[in-house]
Scaffold this motif. Structure first.
Motif, PDB file in Angstrom:
ATOM      1  N   ALA A 125      12.127   4.476   0.172  1.00  0.00           N
ATOM      2  CA  ALA A 125      10.468   4.458  -0.550  1.00  0.00           C
ATOM      3  C   ALA A 125       9.590   4.325   0.481  1.00  0.00           C
ATOM      4  O   ALA A 125      10.018   3.560   1.643  1.00  0.00           O
ATOM      5  CB  ALA A 125      10.581   3.189  -1.439  1.00  0.00           C
ATOM      6  N   ALA A 126       8.527   4.755   0.389  1.00  0.00           N
ATOM      7  CA  ALA A 126       7.348   4.738   1.272  1.00  0.00           C
ATOM      8  C   ALA A 126       6.023   4.453   0.774  1.00  0.00           C
ATOM      9  O   ALA A 126       5.846   5.335  -0.177  1.00  0.00           O
ATOM     10  CB  ALA A 126       7.454   5.642   2.412  1.00  0.00           C
ATOM     11  N   PHE A 167       3.426  -7.534   0.085  1.00  0.00           N
ATOM     12  CA  PHE A 167       3.554  -6.434   1.044  1.00  0.00           C
ATOM     13  C   PHE A 167       3.008  -7.011   2.474  1.00  0.00           C
ATOM     14  O   PHE A 167       2.059  -7.928   2.420  1.00  0.00           O
ATOM     15  CB  PHE A 167       2.699  -5.318   0.568  1.00  0.00           C
ATOM     16  N   THR A 168       3.381  -6.179   3.510  1.00  0.00           N
ATOM     17  CA  THR A 168       2.818  -6.493   4.922  1.00  0.00           C
ATOM     18  C   THR A 168       2.238  -5.239   5.726  1.00  0.00           C
ATOM     19  O   THR A 168       3.007  -4.186   5.359  1.00  0.00           O
ATOM     20  CB  THR A 168       3.428  -7.471   5.763  1.00  0.00           C
ATOM     21  N   VAL A 169       1.254  -5.236   6.335  1.00  0.00           N
ATOM     22  CA  VAL A 169       0.844  -3.929   6.907  1.00  0.00           C
ATOM     23  C   VAL A 169       1.986  -3.596   8.107  1.00  0.00           C
ATOM     24  O   VAL A 169       2.215  -4.573   8.771  1.00  0.00           O
ATOM     25  CB  VAL A 169      -0.518  -4.091   7.413  1.00  0.00           C
ATOM     26  N   ASP A 190       6.819  -5.783  -8.552  1.00  0.00           N
ATOM     27  CA  ASP A 190       8.370  -5.587  -9.139  1.00  0.00           C
ATOM     28  C   ASP A 190       9.019  -4.949  -8.280  1.00  0.00           C
ATOM     29  O   ASP A 190      10.395  -4.815  -8.403  1.00  0.00           O
ATOM     30  CB  ASP A 190       8.291  -5.119 -10.557  1.00  0.00           C
ATOM     31  N   TYR A 191       8.426  -4.036  -7.453  1.00  0.00           N
ATOM     32  CA  TYR A 191       9.159  -2.851  -6.784  1.00  0.00           C
ATOM     33  C   TYR A 191       9.174  -3.137  -5.009  1.00  0.00           C
ATOM     34  O   TYR A 191       9.563  -2.155  -4.433  1.00  0.00           O
ATOM     35  CB  TYR A 191       8.924  -1.438  -6.862  1.00  0.00           C
ATOM     36  N   ALA A 192       8.326  -4.146  -4.555  1.00  0.00           N
ATOM     37  CA  ALA A 192       8.166  -4.449  -3.465  1.00  0.00           C
ATOM     38  C   ALA A 192       9.472  -4.332  -2.537  1.00  0.00           C
ATOM     39  O   ALA A 192       9.523  -4.127  -1.206  1.00  0.00           O
ATOM     40  CB  ALA A 192       7.617  -5.761  -3.132  1.00  0.00           C
ATOM     41  N   HIS A 193      10.673  -4.857  -3.356  1.00  0.00           N
ATOM     42  CA  HIS A 193      11.912  -5.077  -2.190  1.00  0.00           C
ATOM     43  C   HIS A 193      12.431  -3.459  -1.941  1.00  0.00           C
ATOM     44  O   HIS A 193      13.041  -3.283  -0.980  1.00  0.00           O
ATOM     45  CB  HIS A 193      13.036  -5.657  -3.216  1.00  0.00           C
TER      46      HIS A 193
END
Length: 323
Positions: free
Chosen positions: A213-214, A189-191, A151-154
């Motif tokens: 954000a991190a 997500f991506t590394v 929900d918060y990936a953006h």
């Protein structure tokens, strides 16, 4: 963090001088401990140096005592954790001063090949996992639940993350489960590999400072957590064996009681440095203090070790072989 591999040897023979409470005192030559062969010299001892500040703190203190109290010539070899085990098995390294799990390597080199031994606990408790910057948690308290991360990936997107959230990693030699976790938990997500512990810390520091954000892989003990109180994300709980198949991992990291590993021949040699390594034990707070001297105050390893040893004489006297 250094990026080039280096080998440093420092010798201090005969009588040494140790600064304590602003005074120079003479350190008497080592007397063999009871039970050790009389007059066994330390000679040259080789320690692995792995690329994280907590390990370097252990190394600074143990090396300094070996040089100044046991008349050792100390060689330090920069190696990744895996390389350190290989060098230890080959007899090129005498001891690893902080080991995080490595059950597969323990089975091979301790149980099967019998060229290495567990050589006592460091006293440190290791907590590995996913962490986020604290201001993000203040704004979005649910973000510490892995089920809410998509929900918060953006919030975590960067120009190079391909529309997904960027998940930060440090040194590429670290053994992590994060790619498998992202895939198996179906997270958007991506590394993103920063390249070192120092760069990972700086990425978290800048994100908190600029209210960005991190999220990324991090761990304790680690002095930086006293500066920026990163918040641990709750992944599916760890249970023994849940990480047995790396590509299928879908659980949090194992908590660790950190230990030391020694070459078997070194451990059984009667060398006083082997006893020092086995006896060495301190707290997360102790390690963080020395790590901060090294990374923030920019003291040399010997300066950082001497500063801590001068302030904590009762903590380390029992590490030395008894006279």
């Amino acid at each position: 963090m250094r990026t080039a591999r280096w080998i440093r040897a420092v010798a201090l023979a005969g009588t040494a001088v140790l600064a304590v409470a602003g005074c120079a005192i003479e350190v008497e030559p080592r007397v063999a401990a009871p039970g050790l062969p009389t007059g066994v010299p330390c000679g040259t001892v080789t320690f692995a140096n792995s690329p994280w500040s907590g390990y370097e703190a252990n190394l600074a203190v143990v090396s300094y005592l070996a040089k100044t109290r046991l008349d050792c010539t100390v060689v330090e070899k920069d190696l990744t954790a895996e390389e350190a085990w290989e060098a230890l098995a080959a007899g090129e390294v005498d001891a690893i001063l902080e080991n995080w799990g490595r059950d597969g390597l323990k089975k091979r080199y301790i149980d099967e090949e019998r060229v290495a031994v567990e050589h006592g606990m460091t006293g440190n408790q290791g907590v590995v996992g996913w962490y986020v910057t604290p201001w993000v948690v203040e704004q979005y308290p649910e973000i510490t639940n892995w089920r809410k991360l998509n929900d918060y990936a953006h919030l975590f997107r960067t120009p190079t993350s391909g529309g997904k959230g960027a998940f930060l990693l440090g040194d590429p030699s670290y053994e992590t489960n994060d790619r498998a976790l992202i895939r198996n938990l179906k997270l958007n997500f991506t590394v993103s590999v920063t390249g070192s512990e120092d760069k990972l810390i700086e990425a978290f520091r800048e994100a908190e400072r600029n209210r960005r954000a991190a999220i990324g892989y991090f761990y304790a003990p680690q002095w930086f957590l006293a500066e920026v109180d990163l918040v641990h994300v709750k992944l599916p709980p760890y249970s023994p064996g849940c990480d047995a198949v790396p590509e299928k991992v879908a659980c949090d990291y194992q908590p660790y009681d950190l230990d030391k590993i020694a070459n078997r021949a070194f451990a059984e040699s009667g060398n006083p440095a082997a006893e020092l390594v086995k006896n060495f034990q301190w707290t997360n707070a102790d390690q963080n203090e020395v790590a901060r001297y090294l990374t923030v105050d920019k003291l040399s390893p010997d300066e950082a070790a001497r500063k801590w040893l001068d302030a904590n004489p009762d903590a380390w006297q029992s590490w030395l072989p008894a006279d």
